[in-house]
Write an enzyme that holds these catalytic residues in place. Structure first.
Site, PDB file in Angstrom:
ATOM      1  N   GLY A 108      -7.472   9.363   0.113  1.00 54.67           N
ATOM      2  CA  GLY A 108      -7.767  10.095   1.659  1.00 54.67           C
ATOM      3  C   GLY A 108      -7.912  11.422   1.421  1.00 54.67           C
ATOM      4  O   GLY A 108      -8.217  12.187   2.302  1.00 54.67           O
ATOM      5  N   GLU A 117      -3.511   2.678  -7.314  1.00 53.38           N
ATOM      6  CA  GLU A 117      -4.158   3.502  -6.295  1.00 53.38           C
ATOM      7  C   GLU A 117      -3.385   4.860  -6.412  1.00 53.38           C
ATOM      8  O   GLU A 117      -2.224   5.037  -5.852  1.00 53.38           O
ATOM      9  CB  GLU A 117      -3.975   3.089  -4.744  1.00 53.38           C
ATOM     10  CG  GLU A 117      -4.771   2.016  -4.471  1.00 53.38           C
ATOM     11  CD  GLU A 117      -5.217   2.046  -2.880  1.00 53.38           C
ATOM     12  OE1 GLU A 117      -6.338   1.771  -2.762  1.00 53.38           O
ATOM     13  OE2 GLU A 117      -4.283   1.928  -2.121  1.00 53.38           O
ATOM     14  N   GLU A 174       0.817   3.729   1.649  1.00 52.65           N
ATOM     15  CA  GLU A 174       1.187   4.250   3.097  1.00 52.65           C
ATOM     16  C   GLU A 174       2.341   3.366   3.381  1.00 52.65           C
ATOM     17  O   GLU A 174       3.303   3.993   4.336  1.00 52.65           O
ATOM     18  CB  GLU A 174      -0.003   4.227   4.016  1.00 52.65           C
ATOM     19  CG  GLU A 174      -0.832   5.362   3.801  1.00 52.65           C
ATOM     20  CD  GLU A 174      -2.356   4.953   4.016  1.00 52.65           C
ATOM     21  OE1 GLU A 174      -2.767   4.121   4.432  1.00 52.65           O
ATOM     22  OE2 GLU A 174      -3.312   5.667   3.603  1.00 52.65           O
ATOM     23  N   SER A 217     -10.360   7.550  -2.770  1.00 48.74           N
ATOM     24  CA  SER A 217     -11.552   8.245  -2.565  1.00 48.74           C
ATOM     25  C   SER A 217     -12.570   7.662  -3.306  1.00 48.74           C
ATOM     26  O   SER A 217     -13.652   8.360  -3.875  1.00 48.74           O
ATOM     27  CB  SER A 217     -11.155   9.694  -2.984  1.00 48.74           C
ATOM     28  OG  SER A 217     -10.227  10.281  -1.926  1.00 48.74           O
ATOM     29  N   HIS A 269       0.895  -1.115  -0.047  1.00 46.48           N
ATOM     30  CA  HIS A 269       0.056   0.131  -0.148  1.00 46.48           C
ATOM     31  C   HIS A 269       0.958   1.282   0.026  1.00 46.48           C
ATOM     32  O   HIS A 269       1.991   0.954   0.650  1.00 46.48           O
ATOM     33  CB  HIS A 269      -0.881   0.061   1.119  1.00 46.48           C
ATOM     34  CG  HIS A 269      -1.980   0.922   1.252  1.00 46.48           C
ATOM     35  ND1 HIS A 269      -1.687   2.074   1.638  1.00 46.48           N
ATOM     36  CD2 HIS A 269      -3.262   1.140   0.830  1.00 46.48           C
ATOM     37  CE1 HIS A 269      -2.901   3.057   1.323  1.00 46.48           C
ATOM     38  NE2 HIS A 269      -3.847   2.367   1.091  1.00 46.48           N
TER      39      HIS A 269
HETATM   40  P1  PGA Z   1      -9.522   6.140   0.582  1.00 42.15           P
HETATM   41  O1  PGA Z   1      -8.049   5.087   0.801  1.00 42.15           O
HETATM   42  O2  PGA Z   1     -10.594   5.281  -0.184  1.00 42.15           O
HETATM   43  O3  PGA Z   1      -9.572   6.649   2.030  1.00 42.15           O
HETATM   44  O4  PGA Z   1      -8.929   7.160  -0.446  1.00 42.15           O
HETATM   45  C1  PGA Z   1      -7.993   4.082  -0.095  1.00 42.15           C
HETATM   46  C2  PGA Z   1      -6.636   3.180   0.273  1.00 42.15           C
HETATM   47  O5  PGA Z   1      -5.900   3.868   0.769  1.00 42.15           O
HETATM   48  O6  PGA Z   1      -6.639   2.091   0.047  1.00 42.15           O
END
Ligand code: PGA
Length: 243
Positions: A171, A165, A95, A201, A93
């Site tokens: 987010g 993504e 993050e 999102s 991911h």
């Molecule tokens: P989000 O996150 O839907 O809050 O943008 C998606 C993700 O991080 O997998």
């Protein structure tokens, strides 16, 4: 179509059980063509597996280590996940890439270990805002996807899914347009022939137009997956798309 809830560092075990029961009831009549999974924190996986036992809703982890066991304080192996009934995992991911030092190399090692353990694997890729602005989006995707592709055994793509993504959409409330998603998914698909989910999102209000695109084969949902109402609505939007 695969719809996955990425809960990140949200929900205790008790909150997980409550959510899973509500979701189970809400999605009881969902079209069989839509597969739904939740990805709770490690501490809630066990409870989620139990609460969803006998349903069509699967339970995936958010990460996995590449070794079977050893001196890796704080890490969890694929075998540990399999033993408690977890059937898949997210990997790489953004993050993890941005905050926890995940590289293409470590991402590939995780994908390899997860597939070897027969875990369904959703490997995440995506460019940052700066990379897109600099015209490097495709080069970044190509590098990330090729690193993953290199470890997939011959004929071993059945368990693998890619999640596109774009980091600028996660987010932020800023969703990629259906055209942008379609373009990136088609590009990824040419490099690696596996289903591609969109993440960033996704909400009940924009899910349908994304799912209508031929190359968008589901969604990885963060914020909107934390409430059964919004997550249920996204799953229903997927079910409403003619296959
Ligand atoms: P989000 O996150 O839907 O809050 O943008 C998606 C993700 O991080 O997998």
């Amino acid at each position: 179509m695969l719809i996955a809830a990425n809960w990140k560092m949200h929900k205790t075990g008790r909150e997980t059980v409550r959510f899973c029961r509500e979701l189970r009831d809400r999605l009881a009549k969902l079209d069989a063509g839509v597969e739904v999974v939740v990805c709770p924190a490690y501490t809630s996986l066990d409870e989620a597996v139990e609460a969803l036992f006998g349903t069509q809703i699967g339970v995936f982890a958010q990460n996995v280590h590449w070794e079977d066991h050893g001196a890796y304080t704080g890490e969890i192996s694929a075998g540990m996940l399999v033993e408690i009934g977890v059937t898949g995992t997210l990997v790489s991911h953004s993050e993890r890439r941005q905050l926890f030092g995940e590289t293409d190399e470590t991402a590939a090692k995780r994908v390899e270990a997860a597939l070897k353990a027969r875990l369904r694997t959703i490997a995440c890729v995506g460019e940052t805002d700066a990379e897109r602005e600099a015209g490097e989006a495709e080069a970044v995707l190509e590098r990330q996807v090729k690193a993953i592709r290199a470890v997939v055994p011959k004929g071993g793509t059945d368990l693998l899914t890619i999640a596109y993504e774009p980091v600028w959409a996660i987010g932020t409330g800023k969703t990629a347009t259906p055209e942008q998603a379609e373009e990136a998914h088609a590009f990824i698909r040419k490099l690696l022939d596996v289903p591609v989910l969109y993440g960033g999102s996704v909400k009940p209000g924009n899910a349908a137009e994304l799912f209508e695109r031929a190359h968008v084969e589901g969604a990885l949902v963060g914020g909107a997956s934390l409430e059964t109402d919004s997550f249920g609505a996204i799953c229903e939007a997927a079910a409403a798309v003619p296959s």
